[in-house]
Motif scaffolding. Structure first.
Motif, PDB file in Angstrom:
ATOM      1  N   LYS B  11       0.858  -1.186   0.000  1.00 25.45           N
ATOM      2  CA  LYS B  11       0.000   0.000   0.000  1.00 25.45           C
ATOM      3  C   LYS B  11       0.895   1.237   0.000  1.00 25.45           C
ATOM      4  O   LYS B  11       1.934   1.271   0.663  1.00 25.45           O
ATOM      5  CB  LYS B  11      -0.903  -0.019   1.239  1.00 25.45           C
ATOM      6  CG  LYS B  11      -2.022   0.990   1.189  1.00 25.45           C
ATOM      7  CD  LYS B  11      -3.293   0.488   1.846  1.00 25.45           C
ATOM      8  CE  LYS B  11      -4.325   1.606   1.940  1.00 25.45           C
ATOM      9  NZ  LYS B  11      -4.380   2.489   0.740  1.00 25.45           N
ATOM     10  N   GLY B  12       0.512   2.232  -0.758  1.00 27.99           N
ATOM     11  CA  GLY B  12       1.333   3.426  -0.876  1.00 27.99           C
ATOM     12  C   GLY B  12       1.090   4.430   0.229  1.00 27.99           C
ATOM     13  O   GLY B  12       0.015   4.474   0.820  1.00 27.99           O
ATOM     14  N   GLY B  13       2.111   5.233   0.476  1.00 27.79           N
ATOM     15  CA  GLY B  13       1.982   6.371   1.370  1.00 27.79           C
ATOM     16  C   GLY B  13       1.693   6.028   2.803  1.00 27.79           C
ATOM     17  O   GLY B  13       1.020   6.795   3.497  1.00 27.79           O
ATOM     18  N   GLN B 155      -6.043   2.263   9.911  1.00 32.90           N
ATOM     19  CA  GLN B 155      -7.283   2.624   9.209  1.00 32.90           C
ATOM     20  C   GLN B 155      -7.854   1.376   8.561  1.00 32.90           C
ATOM     21  O   GLN B 155      -7.113   0.478   8.144  1.00 32.90           O
ATOM     22  CB  GLN B 155      -6.988   3.663   8.107  1.00 32.90           C
ATOM     23  CG  GLN B 155      -6.572   5.017   8.649  1.00 32.90           C
ATOM     24  CD  GLN B 155      -6.047   5.933   7.562  1.00 32.90           C
ATOM     25  OE1 GLN B 155      -5.439   5.498   6.601  1.00 32.90           O
ATOM     26  NE2 GLN B 155      -6.287   7.227   7.719  1.00 32.90           N
ATOM     27  N   PHE B 156      -9.194   1.339   8.415  1.00 30.22           N
ATOM     28  CA  PHE B 156      -9.880   0.160   7.887  1.00 30.22           C
ATOM     29  C   PHE B 156      -9.309  -0.281   6.537  1.00 30.22           C
ATOM     30  O   PHE B 156      -8.982  -1.449   6.332  1.00 30.22           O
ATOM     31  CB  PHE B 156     -11.375   0.443   7.761  1.00 30.22           C
ATOM     32  CG  PHE B 156     -12.137  -0.632   7.032  1.00 30.22           C
ATOM     33  CD1 PHE B 156     -12.571  -0.451   5.724  1.00 30.22           C
ATOM     34  CD2 PHE B 156     -12.389  -1.851   7.656  1.00 30.22           C
ATOM     35  CE1 PHE B 156     -13.268  -1.450   5.058  1.00 30.22           C
ATOM     36  CE2 PHE B 156     -13.087  -2.856   6.988  1.00 30.22           C
ATOM     37  CZ  PHE B 156     -13.524  -2.649   5.696  1.00 30.22           C
ATOM     38  N   LEU B 157      -9.198   0.672   5.580  1.00 30.41           N
ATOM     39  CA  LEU B 157      -8.753   0.280   4.239  1.00 30.41           C
ATOM     40  C   LEU B 157      -7.315  -0.247   4.261  1.00 30.41           C
ATOM     41  O   LEU B 157      -6.915  -1.010   3.396  1.00 30.41           O
ATOM     42  CB  LEU B 157      -8.904   1.430   3.243  1.00 30.41           C
ATOM     43  CG  LEU B 157     -10.347   1.772   2.852  1.00 30.41           C
ATOM     44  CD1 LEU B 157     -10.374   2.903   1.825  1.00 30.41           C
ATOM     45  CD2 LEU B 157     -11.069   0.552   2.290  1.00 30.41           C
ATOM     46  N   GLN B 160      -7.097  -4.033   4.632  1.00 34.53           N
ATOM     47  CA  GLN B 160      -7.504  -4.859   3.490  1.00 34.53           C
ATOM     48  C   GLN B 160      -6.330  -5.457   2.740  1.00 34.53           C
ATOM     49  O   GLN B 160      -6.423  -6.520   2.146  1.00 34.53           O
ATOM     50  CB  GLN B 160      -8.358  -4.025   2.514  1.00 34.53           C
ATOM     51  CG  GLN B 160      -9.591  -3.388   3.148  1.00 34.53           C
ATOM     52  CD  GLN B 160     -10.406  -4.377   3.935  1.00 34.53           C
ATOM     53  OE1 GLN B 160     -10.775  -5.428   3.425  1.00 34.53           O
ATOM     54  NE2 GLN B 160     -10.660  -4.063   5.193  1.00 34.53           N
ATOM     55  N   ASN B 189       1.826   7.737  11.454  1.00 40.98           N
ATOM     56  CA  ASN B 189       0.800   8.782  11.330  1.00 40.98           C
ATOM     57  C   ASN B 189      -0.333   8.447  12.306  1.00 40.98           C
ATOM     58  O   ASN B 189      -1.509   8.597  11.971  1.00 40.98           O
ATOM     59  CB  ASN B 189       0.270   8.814   9.890  1.00 40.98           C
ATOM     60  CG  ASN B 189       0.064  10.232   9.394  1.00 40.98           C
ATOM     61  OD1 ASN B 189       0.294  11.204  10.108  1.00 40.98           O
ATOM     62  ND2 ASN B 189      -0.391  10.346   8.177  1.00 40.98           N
ATOM     63  N   ASP B 191      -2.962   8.163  15.347  1.00 40.43           N
ATOM     64  CA  ASP B 191      -3.850   9.022  16.130  1.00 40.43           C
ATOM     65  C   ASP B 191      -4.486   8.166  17.217  1.00 40.43           C
ATOM     66  O   ASP B 191      -5.648   7.766  17.108  1.00 40.43           O
ATOM     67  CB  ASP B 191      -4.932   9.580  15.187  1.00 40.43           C
ATOM     68  CG  ASP B 191      -5.605  10.814  15.768  1.00 40.43           C
ATOM     69  OD1 ASP B 191      -6.305  11.501  15.008  1.00 40.43           O
ATOM     70  OD2 ASP B 191      -5.425  11.073  16.978  1.00 40.43           O
ATOM     71  N   THR B 194      -8.290   8.232  18.678  1.00 40.42           N
ATOM     72  CA  THR B 194      -9.573   7.945  18.044  1.00 40.42           C
ATOM     73  C   THR B 194     -10.000   6.493  18.260  1.00 40.42           C
ATOM     74  O   THR B 194      -9.179   5.578  18.306  1.00 40.42           O
ATOM     75  CB  THR B 194      -9.525   8.208  16.523  1.00 40.42           C
ATOM     76  OG1 THR B 194      -8.615   7.283  15.932  1.00 40.42           O
ATOM     77  CG2 THR B 194      -9.067   9.634  16.235  1.00 40.42           C
ATOM     78  N   HIS B 196     -11.593   4.700  16.146  1.00 39.29           N
ATOM     79  CA  HIS B 196     -11.301   3.958  14.913  1.00 39.29           C
ATOM     80  C   HIS B 196      -9.910   3.341  14.971  1.00 39.29           C
ATOM     81  O   HIS B 196      -9.729   2.159  14.698  1.00 39.29           O
ATOM     82  CB  HIS B 196     -11.432   4.885  13.709  1.00 39.29           C
ATOM     83  CG  HIS B 196     -11.266   4.181  12.390  1.00 39.29           C
ATOM     84  ND1 HIS B 196     -12.116   3.186  11.955  1.00 39.29           N
ATOM     85  CD2 HIS B 196     -10.334   4.332  11.415  1.00 39.29           C
ATOM     86  CE1 HIS B 196     -11.722   2.762  10.769  1.00 39.29           C
ATOM     87  NE2 HIS B 196     -10.639   3.435  10.417  1.00 39.29           N
ATOM     88  N   ARG B 230       1.286  11.417  14.371  1.00 38.92           N
ATOM     89  CA  ARG B 230       1.260  12.364  13.265  1.00 38.92           C
ATOM     90  C   ARG B 230       1.972  13.635  13.710  1.00 38.92           C
ATOM     91  O   ARG B 230       1.689  14.156  14.788  1.00 38.92           O
ATOM     92  CB  ARG B 230      -0.194  12.689  12.896  1.00 38.92           C
ATOM     93  CG  ARG B 230      -0.313  13.698  11.763  1.00 38.92           C
ATOM     94  CD  ARG B 230      -1.770  13.933  11.421  1.00 38.92           C
ATOM     95  NE  ARG B 230      -1.946  14.876  10.345  1.00 38.92           N
ATOM     96  CZ  ARG B 230      -1.859  14.587   9.046  1.00 38.92           C
ATOM     97  NH1 ARG B 230      -1.615  13.344   8.682  1.00 38.92           N
ATOM     98  NH2 ARG B 230      -2.027  15.505   8.123  1.00 38.92           N
ATOM     99  N   VAL B 232       3.713  17.079  11.635  1.00 37.64           N
ATOM    100  CA  VAL B 232       4.022  17.671  10.331  1.00 37.64           C
ATOM    101  C   VAL B 232       5.536  17.834  10.121  1.00 37.64           C
ATOM    102  O   VAL B 232       6.022  17.830   8.980  1.00 37.64           O
ATOM    103  CB  VAL B 232       3.273  19.022  10.141  1.00 37.64           C
ATOM    104  CG1 VAL B 232       3.869  20.108  11.025  1.00 37.64           C
ATOM    105  CG2 VAL B 232       3.320  19.450   8.690  1.00 37.64           C
ATOM    106  N   ALA B 235       6.919  15.388   7.791  1.00 41.08           N
ATOM    107  CA  ALA B 235       6.646  15.627   6.373  1.00 41.08           C
ATOM    108  C   ALA B 235       7.516  16.753   5.822  1.00 41.08           C
ATOM    109  O   ALA B 235       7.777  16.804   4.613  1.00 41.08           O
ATOM    110  CB  ALA B 235       5.168  15.959   6.170  1.00 41.08           C
ATOM    111  N   GLU B 236       7.974  17.636   6.712  1.00 35.85           N
ATOM    112  CA  GLU B 236       8.803  18.767   6.275  1.00 35.85           C
ATOM    113  C   GLU B 236      10.262  18.374   6.083  1.00 35.85           C
ATOM    114  O   GLU B 236      10.942  18.863   5.177  1.00 35.85           O
ATOM    115  CB  GLU B 236       8.728  19.902   7.319  1.00 35.85           C
ATOM    116  CG  GLU B 236       7.355  20.542   7.415  1.00 35.85           C
ATOM    117  CD  GLU B 236       7.241  21.511   8.579  1.00 35.85           C
ATOM    118  OE1 GLU B 236       6.236  22.234   8.640  1.00 35.85           O
ATOM    119  OE2 GLU B 236       8.154  21.533   9.441  1.00 35.85           O
TER     120      GLU B 236
END
Ligand SMILES: Nc1ncnc2c1ncn2[C@@H]1O[C@H](COP(=O)(O)OP(=O)(O)OP(=O)(O)O)[C@@H](O)[C@H]1O
Ligand SMILES: Nc1ncnc2c1ncn2[C@@H]1O[C@H](COP(=O)(O)OP(=O)(O)OP(=O)(O)O)[C@@H](O)[C@H]1O
Ligand SMILES: [Mg+2]
Ligand SMILES: [Mg+2]
Lengths: 271, 271
Positions: B11-13, B155-157, B160, B189, B191, B194, B196, B230, B232, B235-236
């Protein structure tokens, strides 16, 4: 005829599927007939809508349609929601590249299937969810639409892939599909408050600005504003097979995708 | 010999590169010799460290090493930081699949190159950054290490794709590399606040728990805790060619990757 949009980005996990499902559903909820085509072997858009990803021998979907466009889009789609038809994906799609490798028309299969739909049966809006690659499936999408929109996150590493993406659009635009152009970027999982995101968006704005007086296929492209904010509800909805409007009607994710749907419809009505 | 880890997820990213760079740099900063191999044609790990992604005819990198393992890992790597060597990637790597398609040893090229490194020159820790696919490059990584770690988002996806990932590890484990096993999942990343995320992590815990008394290659796997929040800053940092420790030493991203590096080293020292 209608407004056809390929949601394309070879980078993974950037928001293509989340945008495809919630934008298509958002447009349908505004009363406009919409066709969503899931072209990703992962079948996440299909899953997201609570539709069975096709099994071999089951009802036809994207795989069967690409193998034999004559079966027809009608037969290869289901009514996923009111005014929203879905051409479901299935894992078999992963084999399409090799199965079509010697077919001379392997990149225009989807276009042929859509051209054969009788006028009264055509949806006004069409959205194609592309896989994270620039291969046969994405190229079929690019040959079948007039517009490309690029879901992406406003992050430095996300900018790195844009060159290759634009080059691919140019190649298809000079060859199989002269009408193809990039309409814009959809900022997903967007954190407008950070300097980094603002700098990346400024880079994007400048990139499109520089193309304005050229003949590049992104010369009229722009960054859609505002972006779609990060909202965990958007990540939860697929686990229930629901659109964001069904899952969490008032949430920021629903508001942002509804606003995007309204903008997409308004642009079309203004022409 | 040393601890070799492939950071894999088709999976990407999901955080493979961010983890590869900051984990490798974190281990090197703890005083341990580390080799980082960038096996992704996107060359993001190479970029992240501020190293030139190789141009054809320039100094050799991953592409040249896979085409001809006899050139040696030493020649195909650079000193990216103190105690951190990097085998850089380059866009040419994208062609490796087709260029090696008829070579009988095409999946063990990297293993052959590493086996040829003289004992005194070997790094104690090796991290491989895999591309978002299950093709030739990732399979070379899987044949060359004992351990797989899976960076992913809760995350759910994201769940998969795990089945296919585990199946690939099983296939390599039954074939080219019987020692191969999945050590764990690295939450990126993340969290943790939550519901979820907590539900997805609970799913992961249960998945690994169920494998405990089996002979599956993930029977001893676990979710590393805590995850990488997470932030930022993470990412910087790549836009400056810096590790997180150089870019923003006190930030949560630096703290989280340093803690992960300490855990990885401590596990090794405990054996
Ligand atoms: N705005 C958002 N807020 C929170 N989570 C999001 C948001 N947009 C997407 N996500 C989540 O991020 C993950 C990646 O999104 P998505 O699957 O839409 O990306 P994609 O580009 O289609 O990925 P792929 O390349 O694998 O097809 C998913 O788990 C999704 O639920
Ligand atoms: N904990 C985090 N906080 C904030 N941003 C992050 C975090 N981890 C990763 N990112 C950002 O998310 C994006 C994707 O991360 P990364 O490039 O590490 O994923 P990847 O799995 O290597 O992607 P690919 O599949 O394309 O190789 C990058 O822009 C990265 O900077
Ligand atoms: Mg998707
Ligand atoms: Mg990467």
């Amino acid at each position: 005829h209608g407004r056809g949009i390929a949601l394309m980005n070879q980078k993974g996990g950037v928001g293509k599927t989340t945008t495809a499902v919630n934008l298509a559903a958002g447009i349908a909820r505004l009363g406009r007939s919409t066709l969503l085509i899931d072209l990703d072997p992962q079948a996440h858009a299909t899953l997201h809508l609570g539709v069975e990803a096709g099994a071999r021998g089951g009802s036809p979907g994207a795989y069967e349609l690409l193998l034999d466009p004559s079966i027809g889009v009608g037969a290869a789609s289901v009514e996923a929601r009111e005014r929203l038809r879905l051409v479901p994906a299935q894992t078999d799609l992963a084999a399409i590249e090799s199965e079509l490798v010697s077919a001379p028309d392997r990149l225009t299969r989807l276009r042929a299937a859509l051209a054969a739909v009788p006028e009264p049966e055509r949806a006004e809006f069409m959205i194609i969810d592309c896989p994270p690659s620039l291969g046969t499936l994405t190229l079929n999408a690019l040959a079948a639409v007039r517009e490309v929109m690029v879901p992406m996150q406003a992050q430095f590493l996300a900018l790195q892939g844009l060159g290759k993406l634009m080059e691919t659009v140019s190649i298809v635009g000079r060859g199989a599909n002269p009408q193809l152009h990039v309409t814009g970027v959809i900022l997903c999982n967007h954190d407008a408050g950070t300097t980094h995101a603002r700098e990346v968006v400024a880079d994007l704005d400048a990139f499109f600005e520089q193309a304005r007086s050229t003949d590049r296929p992104w010369r009229a492209a722009r960054v859609y504003r505002p972006g779609v904010r990060r909202n965990v509800k958007l990540a939860e909805a697929p686990s229930f097979g629901r659109t964001i409007y069904e899952y969490a009607p008032g949430c920021p994710g629903a508001a942002d995708y509804e606003a995007l749907a309204r903008a997409i419809v308004a642009e079309w009505d203004a022409l």
